[in-house]
Design a protein around this motif. Sequence first.
Motif, PDB file in Angstrom:
ATOM      1  N   ARG A 134     -10.133 -13.727   1.012  1.00  0.00           N
ATOM      2  CA  ARG A 134     -10.143 -13.662   2.472  1.00  0.00           C
ATOM      3  C   ARG A 134      -9.833 -15.048   3.030  1.00  0.00           C
ATOM      4  O   ARG A 134     -10.290 -16.052   2.508  1.00  0.00           O
ATOM      5  CB  ARG A 134     -11.515 -13.216   2.991  1.00  0.00           C
ATOM      6  CG  ARG A 134     -12.063 -11.960   2.355  1.00  0.00           C
ATOM      7  CD  ARG A 134     -11.488 -10.677   2.808  1.00  0.00           C
ATOM      8  NE  ARG A 134     -11.722 -10.388   4.209  1.00  0.00           N
ATOM      9  CZ  ARG A 134     -11.083  -9.428   4.840  1.00  0.00           C
ATOM     10  NH1 ARG A 134     -10.197  -8.685   4.220  1.00  0.00           N
ATOM     11  NH2 ARG A 134     -11.311  -9.188   6.102  1.00  0.00           N
ATOM     12  N   LEU A 135      -9.043 -15.062   4.088  1.00  0.00           N
ATOM     13  CA  LEU A 135      -8.705 -16.303   4.766  1.00  0.00           C
ATOM     14  C   LEU A 135      -9.182 -16.206   6.203  1.00  0.00           C
ATOM     15  O   LEU A 135      -8.968 -15.183   6.858  1.00  0.00           O
ATOM     16  CB  LEU A 135      -7.192 -16.529   4.747  1.00  0.00           C
ATOM     17  CG  LEU A 135      -6.513 -16.576   3.389  1.00  0.00           C
ATOM     18  CD1 LEU A 135      -4.998 -16.590   3.552  1.00  0.00           C
ATOM     19  CD2 LEU A 135      -6.990 -17.786   2.602  1.00  0.00           C
ATOM     20  N   ARG A 136      -9.802 -17.248   6.700  1.00  0.00           N
ATOM     21  CA  ARG A 136     -10.232 -17.289   8.105  1.00  0.00           C
ATOM     22  C   ARG A 136      -9.054 -17.872   8.888  1.00  0.00           C
ATOM     23  O   ARG A 136      -8.662 -19.019   8.674  1.00  0.00           O
ATOM     24  CB  ARG A 136     -11.472 -18.160   8.224  1.00  0.00           C
ATOM     25  CG  ARG A 136     -12.129 -18.126   9.574  1.00  0.00           C
ATOM     26  CD  ARG A 136     -13.490 -18.827   9.468  1.00  0.00           C
ATOM     27  NE  ARG A 136     -14.195 -18.826  10.699  1.00  0.00           N
ATOM     28  CZ  ARG A 136     -14.921 -17.824  11.163  1.00  0.00           C
ATOM     29  NH1 ARG A 136     -15.023 -16.712  10.459  1.00  0.00           N
ATOM     30  NH2 ARG A 136     -15.546 -17.910  12.314  1.00  0.00           N
ATOM     31  N   LEU A 137      -8.471 -17.069   9.798  1.00  0.00           N
ATOM     32  CA  LEU A 137      -7.198 -17.431  10.435  1.00  0.00           C
ATOM     33  C   LEU A 137      -7.252 -17.313  11.945  1.00  0.00           C
ATOM     34  O   LEU A 137      -7.985 -16.496  12.498  1.00  0.00           O
ATOM     35  CB  LEU A 137      -6.090 -16.504   9.925  1.00  0.00           C
ATOM     36  CG  LEU A 137      -5.817 -16.516   8.416  1.00  0.00           C
ATOM     37  CD1 LEU A 137      -4.858 -15.386   8.049  1.00  0.00           C
ATOM     38  CD2 LEU A 137      -5.257 -17.854   7.981  1.00  0.00           C
ATOM     39  N   PHE A 138      -6.421 -18.134  12.592  1.00  0.00           N
ATOM     40  CA  PHE A 138      -6.196 -17.994  14.026  1.00  0.00           C
ATOM     41  C   PHE A 138      -4.834 -18.573  14.377  1.00  0.00           C
ATOM     42  O   PHE A 138      -4.285 -19.406  13.645  1.00  0.00           O
ATOM     43  CB  PHE A 138      -7.306 -18.657  14.845  1.00  0.00           C
ATOM     44  CG  PHE A 138      -7.448 -20.155  14.670  1.00  0.00           C
ATOM     45  CD1 PHE A 138      -6.777 -21.041  15.501  1.00  0.00           C
ATOM     46  CD2 PHE A 138      -8.282 -20.664  13.689  1.00  0.00           C
ATOM     47  CE1 PHE A 138      -6.925 -22.418  15.348  1.00  0.00           C
ATOM     48  CE2 PHE A 138      -8.441 -22.041  13.533  1.00  0.00           C
ATOM     49  CZ  PHE A 138      -7.755 -22.915  14.367  1.00  0.00           C
ATOM     50  N   PHE A 139      -4.279 -18.109  15.493  1.00  0.00           N
ATOM     51  CA  PHE A 139      -3.047 -18.673  16.037  1.00  0.00           C
ATOM     52  C   PHE A 139      -3.422 -19.650  17.133  1.00  0.00           C
ATOM     53  O   PHE A 139      -4.397 -19.428  17.867  1.00  0.00           O
ATOM     54  CB  PHE A 139      -2.144 -17.567  16.610  1.00  0.00           C
ATOM     55  CG  PHE A 139      -1.435 -16.778  15.558  1.00  0.00           C
ATOM     56  CD1 PHE A 139      -0.274 -17.272  14.974  1.00  0.00           C
ATOM     57  CD2 PHE A 139      -1.928 -15.562  15.139  1.00  0.00           C
ATOM     58  CE1 PHE A 139       0.388 -16.548  13.986  1.00  0.00           C
ATOM     59  CE2 PHE A 139      -1.282 -14.829  14.162  1.00  0.00           C
ATOM     60  CZ  PHE A 139      -0.119 -15.326  13.590  1.00  0.00           C
ATOM     61  N   PHE A 180      -7.737 -15.328  17.775  1.00  0.00           N
ATOM     62  CA  PHE A 180      -8.599 -15.558  16.617  1.00  0.00           C
ATOM     63  C   PHE A 180      -8.675 -14.273  15.807  1.00  0.00           C
ATOM     64  O   PHE A 180      -9.098 -13.239  16.314  1.00  0.00           O
ATOM     65  CB  PHE A 180     -10.000 -15.995  17.064  1.00  0.00           C
ATOM     66  CG  PHE A 180     -10.931 -16.247  15.917  1.00  0.00           C
ATOM     67  CD1 PHE A 180     -10.825 -17.403  15.176  1.00  0.00           C
ATOM     68  CD2 PHE A 180     -11.886 -15.305  15.565  1.00  0.00           C
ATOM     69  CE1 PHE A 180     -11.670 -17.639  14.099  1.00  0.00           C
ATOM     70  CE2 PHE A 180     -12.738 -15.522  14.499  1.00  0.00           C
ATOM     71  CZ  PHE A 180     -12.628 -16.694  13.761  1.00  0.00           C
ATOM     72  N   LEU A 181      -8.239 -14.346  14.550  1.00  0.00           N
ATOM     73  CA  LEU A 181      -8.216 -13.166  13.690  1.00  0.00           C
ATOM     74  C   LEU A 181      -9.463 -13.054  12.824  1.00  0.00           C
ATOM     75  O   LEU A 181      -9.795 -11.966  12.365  1.00  0.00           O
ATOM     76  CB  LEU A 181      -6.982 -13.181  12.784  1.00  0.00           C
ATOM     77  CG  LEU A 181      -5.661 -12.851  13.467  1.00  0.00           C
ATOM     78  CD1 LEU A 181      -5.141 -14.008  14.277  1.00  0.00           C
ATOM     79  CD2 LEU A 181      -4.643 -12.421  12.467  1.00  0.00           C
ATOM     80  N   GLY A 182     -10.119 -14.161  12.530  1.00  0.00           N
ATOM     81  CA  GLY A 182     -11.265 -14.129  11.624  1.00  0.00           C
ATOM     82  C   GLY A 182     -10.793 -13.971  10.192  1.00  0.00           C
ATOM     83  O   GLY A 182      -9.732 -14.469   9.810  1.00  0.00           O
ATOM     84  N   ASP A 183     -11.568 -13.249   9.398  1.00  0.00           N
ATOM     85  CA  ASP A 183     -11.259 -13.095   7.976  1.00  0.00           C
ATOM     86  C   ASP A 183     -10.171 -12.050   7.768  1.00  0.00           C
ATOM     87  O   ASP A 183     -10.299 -10.915   8.222  1.00  0.00           O
ATOM     88  CB  ASP A 183     -12.514 -12.699   7.200  1.00  0.00           C
ATOM     89  CG  ASP A 183     -13.536 -13.821   7.158  1.00  0.00           C
ATOM     90  OD1 ASP A 183     -13.133 -14.991   7.265  1.00  0.00           O
ATOM     91  OD2 ASP A 183     -14.731 -13.531   7.012  1.00  0.00           O
ATOM     92  N   VAL A 184      -9.114 -12.471   7.078  1.00  0.00           N
ATOM     93  CA  VAL A 184      -7.959 -11.615   6.792  1.00  0.00           C
ATOM     94  C   VAL A 184      -7.721 -11.652   5.292  1.00  0.00           C
ATOM     95  O   VAL A 184      -7.806 -12.711   4.660  1.00  0.00           O
ATOM     96  CB  VAL A 184      -6.699 -12.120   7.548  1.00  0.00           C
ATOM     97  CG1 VAL A 184      -5.471 -11.304   7.176  1.00  0.00           C
ATOM     98  CG2 VAL A 184      -6.935 -12.107   9.057  1.00  0.00           C
TER      99      VAL A 184
END
Length: 186
Positions: free
Chosen positions: A13-18, A57-61
Amino acid sequence: MSDPAAAEPSARRLRLFFALWPDAPVRAKLAAFARAAHERIGGRIMQAEGLHITLAFLGDVDAARLDALRRVAASVSVEPFDWPLDEAGFWKHNRIGWVGATSVPTALAALVADLRAALTAGGFAFDGKPFVPHVTLIRNGAPAAHLPTLAPIEWRVSRFVLVKSARGQEGSRYEIAGSWPAEARG
């Protein structure tokens, strides 16, 4: 043989945001203002190299979806625009000192709407809170009667980025996982 990634779900899992990611001169001006504001409100100054404005903000992907997420981002464009950051404030409810702008350019509103629509169409969940463009400069501050005067910081926005976030002892660490230059719509 067992799969080490399967044994550690968080490794997949990756914690992601734009975000909008300022260039070095804008970042330096934001950091200078943060130091001045810190003298009045205390708290923890955010690291200059991580200053940004979150678009989505996507959070965990799941890491396996990273390439699909990059394709979604590549489908979104925005015309470059100039944006003066000309407002500073303090939110008591979460103790954040911030810098933002008195107006949101049409191109920025379009970028956020287009990006969020593309994410939805691509099957990606994100935090759907209303977009409030700001750069968090200080966390855990205390209210002050007055923040320092902010001389407008001119920001030429010409790209948006995908950011990986990892939490550490000194706060979050950010790594740019993709960047999309602004393109004129034709």
